[in-house]
Structure formats: structure tokens, C-alpha cells
Design a protein around this motif. Structure first.
Motif, PDB file in Angstrom:
ATOM      1  N   ALA A  15       0.831  -1.207   0.000  1.00  0.00           N
ATOM      2  CA  ALA A  15       0.000   0.000   0.000  1.00  0.00           C
ATOM      3  C   ALA A  15       0.863   1.254   0.000  1.00  0.00           C
ATOM      4  O   ALA A  15       0.573   2.225  -0.715  1.00  0.00           O
ATOM      5  CB  ALA A  15      -0.926   0.000   1.216  1.00  0.00           C
ATOM      6  N   LEU A  16       1.937   1.247   0.789  1.00  0.00           N
ATOM      7  CA  LEU A  16       2.851   2.385   0.826  1.00  0.00           C
ATOM      8  C   LEU A  16       3.431   2.658  -0.560  1.00  0.00           C
ATOM      9  O   LEU A  16       3.411   3.796  -1.047  1.00  0.00           O
ATOM     10  CB  LEU A  16       3.979   2.102   1.817  1.00  0.00           C
ATOM     11  N   THR A  17       3.933   1.603  -1.204  1.00  0.00           N
ATOM     12  CA  THR A  17       4.551   1.762  -2.519  1.00  0.00           C
ATOM     13  C   THR A  17       3.524   2.207  -3.547  1.00  0.00           C
ATOM     14  O   THR A  17       3.791   3.103  -4.360  1.00  0.00           O
ATOM     15  CB  THR A  17       5.190   0.433  -2.969  1.00  0.00           C
ATOM     16  N   ALA A  18       2.349   1.584  -3.525  1.00  0.00           N
ATOM     17  CA  ALA A  18       1.315   1.913  -4.510  1.00  0.00           C
ATOM     18  C   ALA A  18       0.839   3.349  -4.353  1.00  0.00           C
ATOM     19  O   ALA A  18       0.653   4.066  -5.349  1.00  0.00           O
ATOM     20  CB  ALA A  18       0.140   0.947  -4.368  1.00  0.00           C
ATOM     21  N   MET A  19       0.657   3.812  -3.123  1.00  0.00           N
ATOM     22  CA  MET A  19       0.122   5.154  -2.917  1.00  0.00           C
ATOM     23  C   MET A  19       1.168   6.222  -3.228  1.00  0.00           C
ATOM     24  O   MET A  19       0.841   7.289  -3.748  1.00  0.00           O
ATOM     25  CB  MET A  19      -0.417   5.297  -1.502  1.00  0.00           C
ATOM     26  N   TYR A  20       2.441   5.939  -2.948  1.00  0.00           N
ATOM     27  CA  TYR A  20       3.487   6.862  -3.376  1.00  0.00           C
ATOM     28  C   TYR A  20       3.575   6.891  -4.900  1.00  0.00           C
ATOM     29  O   TYR A  20       3.692   7.951  -5.508  1.00  0.00           O
ATOM     30  CB  TYR A  20       4.839   6.455  -2.784  1.00  0.00           C
ATOM     31  N   HIS A  21       3.534   5.706  -5.513  1.00  0.00           N
ATOM     32  CA  HIS A  21       3.597   5.621  -6.977  1.00  0.00           C
ATOM     33  C   HIS A  21       2.451   6.404  -7.607  1.00  0.00           C
ATOM     34  O   HIS A  21       2.636   7.095  -8.628  1.00  0.00           O
ATOM     35  CB  HIS A  21       3.533   4.150  -7.396  1.00  0.00           C
ATOM     36  N   TRP A  22       1.281   6.328  -6.982  1.00  0.00           N
ATOM     37  CA  TRP A  22       0.114   6.985  -7.569  1.00  0.00           C
ATOM     38  C   TRP A  22       0.124   8.503  -7.357  1.00  0.00           C
ATOM     39  O   TRP A  22      -0.694   9.218  -7.927  1.00  0.00           O
ATOM     40  CB  TRP A  22      -1.178   6.380  -7.012  1.00  0.00           C
ATOM     41  N   VAL A  69       8.564   6.380 -12.684  1.00  0.00           N
ATOM     42  CA  VAL A  69       9.143   5.125 -13.181  1.00  0.00           C
ATOM     43  C   VAL A  69       9.861   4.390 -12.059  1.00  0.00           C
ATOM     44  O   VAL A  69       9.732   3.165 -11.908  1.00  0.00           O
ATOM     45  CB  VAL A  69      10.109   5.409 -14.348  1.00  0.00           C
ATOM     46  N   ALA A  70      10.611   5.130 -11.244  1.00  0.00           N
ATOM     47  CA  ALA A  70      11.378   4.505 -10.161  1.00  0.00           C
ATOM     48  C   ALA A  70      10.469   3.790  -9.166  1.00  0.00           C
ATOM     49  O   ALA A  70      10.735   2.648  -8.770  1.00  0.00           O
ATOM     50  CB  ALA A  70      12.219   5.568  -9.448  1.00  0.00           C
ATOM     51  N   THR A  71       9.388   4.430  -8.754  1.00  0.00           N
ATOM     52  CA  THR A  71       8.486   3.804  -7.784  1.00  0.00           C
ATOM     53  C   THR A  71       7.714   2.650  -8.409  1.00  0.00           C
ATOM     54  O   THR A  71       7.405   1.665  -7.732  1.00  0.00           O
ATOM     55  CB  THR A  71       7.501   4.840  -7.222  1.00  0.00           C
ATOM     56  N   GLY A  72       7.406   2.750  -9.709  1.00  0.00           N
ATOM     57  CA  GLY A  72       6.663   1.682 -10.379  1.00  0.00           C
ATOM     58  C   GLY A  72       7.443   0.391 -10.469  1.00  0.00           C
ATOM     59  O   GLY A  72       6.889  -0.705 -10.316  1.00  0.00           O
ATOM     60  N   ILE A  73       8.738   0.494 -10.709  1.00  0.00           N
ATOM     61  CA  ILE A  73       9.583  -0.706 -10.794  1.00  0.00           C
ATOM     62  C   ILE A  73       9.607  -1.426  -9.456  1.00  0.00           C
ATOM     63  O   ILE A  73       9.495  -2.657  -9.387  1.00  0.00           O
ATOM     64  CB  ILE A  73      11.003  -0.319 -11.249  1.00  0.00           C
ATOM     65  N   LEU A 134       2.940  10.929 -28.997  1.00  0.00           N
ATOM     66  CA  LEU A 134       3.236   9.495 -28.871  1.00  0.00           C
ATOM     67  C   LEU A 134       3.832   9.165 -27.506  1.00  0.00           C
ATOM     68  O   LEU A 134       3.674   8.045 -27.016  1.00  0.00           O
ATOM     69  CB  LEU A 134       4.177   9.053 -29.988  1.00  0.00           C
ATOM     70  N   THR A 135       4.512  10.129 -26.899  1.00  0.00           N
ATOM     71  CA  THR A 135       5.016   9.902 -25.541  1.00  0.00           C
ATOM     72  C   THR A 135       3.870   9.699 -24.563  1.00  0.00           C
ATOM     73  O   THR A 135       3.867   8.742 -23.777  1.00  0.00           O
ATOM     74  CB  THR A 135       5.890  11.087 -25.087  1.00  0.00           C
ATOM     75  N   ILE A 136       2.884  10.583 -24.612  1.00  0.00           N
ATOM     76  CA  ILE A 136       1.770  10.444 -23.678  1.00  0.00           C
ATOM     77  C   ILE A 136       0.856   9.294 -24.073  1.00  0.00           C
ATOM     78  O   ILE A 136       0.254   8.635 -23.213  1.00  0.00           O
ATOM     79  CB  ILE A 136       0.994  11.776 -23.546  1.00  0.00           C
ATOM     80  N   ILE A 137       0.750   9.010 -25.368  1.00  0.00           N
ATOM     81  CA  ILE A 137      -0.011   7.829 -25.791  1.00  0.00           C
ATOM     82  C   ILE A 137       0.655   6.570 -25.258  1.00  0.00           C
ATOM     83  O   ILE A 137      -0.008   5.640 -24.775  1.00  0.00           O
ATOM     84  CB  ILE A 137      -0.145   7.784 -27.325  1.00  0.00           C
ATOM     85  N   GLY A 138       2.000   6.531 -25.305  1.00  0.00           N
ATOM     86  CA  GLY A 138       2.715   5.389 -24.754  1.00  0.00           C
ATOM     87  C   GLY A 138       2.486   5.235 -23.262  1.00  0.00           C
ATOM     88  O   GLY A 138       2.305   4.123 -22.759  1.00  0.00           O
ATOM     89  N   ALA A 139       2.489   6.369 -22.545  1.00  0.00           N
ATOM     90  CA  ALA A 139       2.220   6.316 -21.106  1.00  0.00           C
ATOM     91  C   ALA A 139       0.808   5.815 -20.835  1.00  0.00           C
ATOM     92  O   ALA A 139       0.573   5.064 -19.880  1.00  0.00           O
ATOM     93  CB  ALA A 139       2.424   7.699 -20.493  1.00  0.00           C
ATOM     94  N   THR A 140      -0.136   6.219 -21.685  1.00  0.00           N
ATOM     95  CA  THR A 140      -1.522   5.777 -21.515  1.00  0.00           C
ATOM     96  C   THR A 140      -1.657   4.291 -21.836  1.00  0.00           C
ATOM     97  O   THR A 140      -2.396   3.562 -21.156  1.00  0.00           O
ATOM     98  CB  THR A 140      -2.458   6.606 -22.407  1.00  0.00           C
ATOM     99  N   ILE A 141      -0.953   3.828 -22.879  1.00  0.00           N
ATOM    100  CA  ILE A 141      -0.959   2.395 -23.195  1.00  0.00           C
ATOM    101  C   ILE A 141      -0.368   1.601 -22.042  1.00  0.00           C
ATOM    102  O   ILE A 141      -0.837   0.506 -21.704  1.00  0.00           O
ATOM    103  CB  ILE A 141      -0.194   2.130 -24.502  1.00  0.00           C
ATOM    104  N   SER A 142       0.659   2.167 -21.411  1.00  0.00           N
ATOM    105  CA  SER A 142       1.232   1.521 -20.227  1.00  0.00           C
ATOM    106  C   SER A 142       0.168   1.369 -19.149  1.00  0.00           C
ATOM    107  O   SER A 142       0.037   0.310 -18.517  1.00  0.00           O
ATOM    108  CB  SER A 142       2.408   2.349 -19.714  1.00  0.00           C
ATOM    109  N   ALA A 143      -0.616   2.427 -18.957  1.00  0.00           N
ATOM    110  CA  ALA A 143      -1.693   2.371 -17.969  1.00  0.00           C
ATOM    111  C   ALA A 143      -2.731   1.329 -18.346  1.00  0.00           C
ATOM    112  O   ALA A 143      -3.307   0.661 -17.474  1.00  0.00           O
ATOM    113  CB  ALA A 143      -2.342   3.744 -17.828  1.00  0.00           C
ATOM    114  N   VAL A 144      -2.994   1.164 -19.652  1.00  0.00           N
ATOM    115  CA  VAL A 144      -3.967   0.179 -20.114  1.00  0.00           C
ATOM    116  C   VAL A 144      -3.639  -1.194 -19.555  1.00  0.00           C
ATOM    117  O   VAL A 144      -4.487  -1.868 -18.942  1.00  0.00           O
ATOM    118  CB  VAL A 144      -4.009   0.122 -21.654  1.00  0.00           C
ATOM    119  N   TRP A 145      -2.388  -1.623 -19.735  1.00  0.00           N
ATOM    120  CA  TRP A 145      -2.037  -2.998 -19.365  1.00  0.00           C
ATOM    121  C   TRP A 145      -1.910  -3.175 -17.861  1.00  0.00           C
ATOM    122  O   TRP A 145      -2.215  -4.257 -17.328  1.00  0.00           O
ATOM    123  CB  TRP A 145      -0.766  -3.424 -20.090  1.00  0.00           C
TER     124      TRP A 145
END
Length: 526
Positions: A15-22, A69-73, A134-145
Motif C-alpha cells: 500500500a505504501l509503494t502503490a500510494m506513493y507511486h500513484w 518510473v522509479a516507484t513503479g519498478i 506518442l510519448t503520452i499515448i505510450g504512457a496511456t498504453i502503459s496504464a492500459v495494461w
């Protein structure tokens, strides 16, 4: 090993990691659209003002993107370190969306983000604009998966259980990728991120107006940001309704916790409540802190302002639709939409234990080479597998999530969402009709300052509803947390929790300071 302590600390760490990431992800998705809209204005008009605006927003985007990116990994690694049984049990399914996200979306982002930051004056205006989008589209596609994977945890489908390997294996990729839960979760999450990104940009602009700095930048950018925020807030409300309907269908216990509904009565011939009148929607209420168990007879609320029948109408389009409460779900006996009677939680627990015993017997028979016995046990296992996860509970009350936290978080999210919608409506009107008066309209500017951090609170509250409302399940109705955990010492998780908390706090403070300096420098220093 103290399993309860291990589960609690592992949940806390995740929860800590997810909420910081978000804190970073929604700002990336929202700010990415704003910077691309500013550059689109530059491409269309050739006005150097919009070039400087785009470069300013891109700088803030880049600072936030790196920390996100760092927190997501770190977040993804925890599936292997803290939740290894989960990873083994459903890795064949859960890993596929994450792999696609890494291979497709991340490489797309990393390719075009380089052109976006370093390609000014080196590539054509059209190609640079395409790179920004395309950068933000890529970020959105990342969110999709990522959201496909999370949606599968909320409503698992498209898989079969293989008792030979003790793993769930994907049988229908498109059932996983295009499930209704995944679709509504994606649109609601992304549009709410656009709302948050809009508020961040509004916060920057109104600070400039309050300090009478970069006034022209703030006024002209607000003409893009305010209507975009309004559209995002409208879509967030619309998709939020769709998400609630999906929850009512697939996660009734979560909906009961969101509304703190304990007992809706039983189905009758006139309707599916005691008097056939439907279930009310709680608008504002205060829960009774002395209520310990769902069926302890104590009142659920100290006070509760309700809208009659509205919850039934919202989730099914009819004012007599039955919405079961917590006690009803635990006791069963009410009629499901398909006409069948709901099983009690204790019956599901009994069948779950039958499934667990049949699985163990199947594996023992296979090891002994007794194919006939193995087939018999396999049949019993498959008949009861839908209740497999319930076999790990010792009490029906263990299946009830934290109702107060879910209830209040839901109201914070919805209440702030309505406030955001009203604010963007007013701001859009002022941006286009009273632009010259905005500097002197200090109440509006200060409202923007105050609401900006509340956008993060609303966003985090939404994830609390989604994840806490699903508890105690790692995967809804399939795998509880106490069966998903790794076999490690709770003390090691406590240590890494403290380290992550320190690391994430340092990263957050660093980002805030870097952002503050970049905003202070203003759009002239890109």
C-alpha cells in the motif's frame, strides 16, 4: 512465522509503494495531454509563446515522469518478493499484461520522450509534435495494461486451473484484455488522471496570477486547461458510474462496504426487498463506531441522509432492484439476477475446503499412479473450484472488508469529484468571458490553490475504495491474502517497509523541490 503479522506488514508495504507511486502516475497522464495541447497550438499558430509554454509543461512532465518510473519498478518487484504464492498461482495470466506493458508501452515512451526533450530544432515541427503525443499515448498504453492486470484481480476470467502445476493458465487472452471491468477501470482511471493533471496546471497558473507574475502565460494557458479539466471531470463522473455498476454486478461485498449497507432484507414476490421498495443511496452519513460485527444488532449509522430507491436505480435502472447488504451476502438465501439462490459464505467455505482436499488427494493419487482415483478427485475439485479461495478462511467475518475506511473514502472521492466539476465550470467561464478580471478575482484563484492538493486526495481515495473494498482477496473469490503471501519473516518486511518509506519520502521531497524551482523560474527559463 506469524502469518497474520506477515500479511499485515506485506499489505502495508504494498500500500505504501502503490500510494506513493500513484502520486506521480496521474500527474504524468494529465500533464502529458496539457503539454501536447500547448505544442499543438504552437504547431498550428507558429506563435513562439506556445513553444515556451509547451517546453515549460514538458519540463515539469519530465521531472515527474522520472520519479514515477522509479516507484513503479519497485512496486512490480514486490509481487515476486512479498507475494510469491500469488505470482506462482496466477503468474501465467497476471504476467502477460505486465510483459506487454514493458515491451510495448515502455519502449514506445522511452523512444519518443528522447525526441520530445532533445529534438527541438533538430527535427521538423510535425515530427516533434508527433513525438510529444506518442510519448503520452505510450504512457496511456502503459496504464492500459497495468489496469487490465488490476481489473483481472477484481474480476478474474479467461483462465482454467491446472491441478498438475497448481497454476491458473490463460485460456482466453481477449477475455482478460477486454473484460468490462478492465474497460470501465481504464476509462475512469485515465480521465480522473486528466482531472488531476489539470488541477496541477491550474495550481501553477493561479499562483502566477496571485503573485502577478507570468500573467499572460497563465491567462492564455487557462483557456486550454480549464475546458480540458471540465471535460475530464465530466468523463470521470460518467465512467465512475459505470465502474459502480460493474462493482454491483461482480463485487457485491465491495458495494455493500462502499454504502455501509448491512441488511437489505430478503427477496419477495413483489420485489427483492422486504417491501419491494428498492435500496436507498446514502448521501451523507456518520457510521456507528461501536458496531463491531455486521450482525451484532447495533445500528450501522449515527445519522444517515438517504435518497430512497436511488442505489437500486443507479446500478440496475429500476427502483426495485435488490442490492444485498453485508449480512445478506454472509447469510445467502437471496435471489441472484439469474434466478438462483445465493449461497451463504459458510457454505462457500465448506465447498472451498472440499476443493482444497480434492486437490491434495488428486496430487497424491497422481504421484501413486492411480489414474482412476485421480480422475474422481479431479471431478470433485472442478465442481467446487469456484469456491476454492473460501477454503482458507476460518470465519465468515474474515470476508468482510474494512467498511468505515471504504465508506468514507468513497464519499471523499465522490464529494470532491462534484466540487471539481463545479470549479472547472466556473473557471472555464472566467477564462473565456472574464479573462482580464481573473487577477482581481482572488476568491476563484485561492479556490484553485486549495483544490489542487485535494485532487491527489480524491485520486488516492479512489484507489483505497478499489483495493480495500476487495479485501481480504488478492484475487476476488479466488485467492485470499493469507494464501498469496511469501514464506518470509515479518521482521524483514518491517525493515524494508521502513527503508521504502524513507526512500520514497526523500524522492517526494526532492521532486517537490525541483518542481518548485522550475515553477519559480517560470516559462521563460525552459
Amino acid at each position: 512465522m506469524d502469518v497474520e503479522s506477515l500479511v499485515s506488514w506485506s499489505r502495508a508495504q504494498f500500500a505504501l509503494t502503490a500510494m506513493y507511486h500513484w502520486l506521480f502516475v496521474p500527474l504524468t497522464l494529465g500533464l502529458g495531454i496539457i503539454m501536447s495541447l500547448a505544442e499543438t497550438q504552437y504547431y498550428r499558430s507558429g506563435d513562439n509563446f506556445w513553444k515556451k509554454s509547451a517546453q515549460f509543461w514538458q519540463k515539469l512532465f519530465g521531472i515527474n515522469f522520472a520519479i514515477g518510473v522509479a516507484t513503479g519498478i519497485i512496486l512490480e518487484f514486490q509481487f515476486g518478493t512479498n507475494w510469491s504464492n500469488y505470482s506462482w498461482f496466477v503468474g501465467d495470466i497476471f504476467g502477460a499484461p505486465l510483459a506487454i506493458e514493458g515491451i510495448l508501452a515502455f519502449f514506445m515512451e522511452s523512444t519518443f520522450i528522447a525526441v520530445m526533450f532533445f529534438g527541438w530544432g533538430k527535427v521538423s515541427k510535425g515530427f516533434h509534435l508527433a513525438s510529444s503525443w506518442l510519448t503520452i499515448i505510450g504512457a496511456t498504453i502503459s496504464a492500459v495494461w497495468i489496469l487490465v492486470a488490476n481489473a483481472w484481480m477484481q474480476h478474474p476470467q479467461g483462465m482454467v486451473f491446472n491441478p498438475e502445476t497448481m497454476r491458473n493458465e490463460m485460456s482466453d487472452f481477449w477475455a482478460v484484455a477486454l473484460s468490462p471491468t478492465a474497460i470501465v477501470k481504464f476509462f475512469h482511471t485515465v480521465t480522473s488522471s486528466w482531472t488531476l493533471g489539470s488541477f496541477f496546471a491550474v495550481g501553477v497558473c493561479v499562483l502566477y496570477l496571485l503573485r502577478k507574475r507570468n500573467v499572460e502565460f497563465a491567462r492564455r494557458n487557462l483557456k486550454i486547461i480549464a475546458p480540458f479539466g471540465l471535460i475530464a471531470a465530466l468523463f470521470t463522473a460518467f465512467t465512475g458510474h459505470g465502474s459502480a455498476v460493474d462493482v454491483a454486478k461482480n463485487q457485491p461485498m465491495k458495494l455493500a462496504a462502499m454504502e455501509a449497507i448491512y441488511d437489505s432484507g430478503k427477496c419477495t414476490e413483489t420485489g427483492c426487498t422486504e417491501d419491494g421498495s428498492g435500496v436507498s443511496l446514502g448521501i451523507v452519513g456518520l457510521l456507528n463506531p461501536n458496531k463491531q460485527l455486521p450482525d451484532d444488532g447495533k445500528p450501522s449509522h449515527i445519522f444517515n441522509i438517504e435518497a430512497p430507491r436511488l442505489l437500486s436505480y443507479m446500478v440496475a435502472g429500476t427502483g426495485t432492484h435488490y442490492v444485498p447488504g453485508v449480512v445478506n451476502i454472509l447469510d445467502g438465501g437471496y435471489r441472484l439476477p439469474d434466478g438462483k439462490l445465493a449461497l451463504s459464505t459458510e457454505e462457500k467455505m465448506r465447498r472451498g475446503r472440499i476443493a482444497i482436499d480434492a486437490l491434495n488427494a488428486f496430487r497424491a493419487a497422481r504421484k501413486a499412479g492411480d489414474s482412476i482415483a485421480a480422475e474422481q478427485h479431479h471431478t470433485v475439485l472442478m465442481e467446487n473450484f469456484p469456491y476454492y479461495g473460501y477454503g482458507y478462511f476460518t470465519s465468515k467475518y474474515e470476508t468482510v472488508p474494512n467498511i468505515p475506511l471504504t465508506y468514507y473514502s468513497f464519499r471523499i472521492m465522490v464529494g470532491l469529484g462534484g466540487l471539481f466539476l463545479l470549479f472547472f465550470l466556473l473557471l472555464s467561464w472566467y477564462a473565456y468571458r472574464c479573462s482580464e478580471k481573473m487577477v482581481s478575482t482572488r476568491w476563484l484563484l485561492w479556490t484553485g490553490v486549495i483544490l489542487t492538493p485535494l485532487a491527489w486526495i480524491a485520486s488516492e481515495a479512489g484507489w483505497v475504495v478499489a483495493e480495500v473494498g476487495r479485501q481480504p482477496w488478492a484475487i476476488q473469490n479466488l485467492l485470499p491474502l493469507n494464501a498469496a503471501i511469501s514464506k518470509i519473516e515479518a521482521s524483514s518486511v518491517m525493515i524494508t517497509f521502513a527503508l521504502f518509506f524513507l526512500l520514497f519520502t526523500i524522492m517526494l521531497v526532492a521532486e517537490i523541490n525541483i518542481m518548485r524551482k522550475a515553477i519559480k523560474q517560470g516559462p521563460e527559463q525552459h
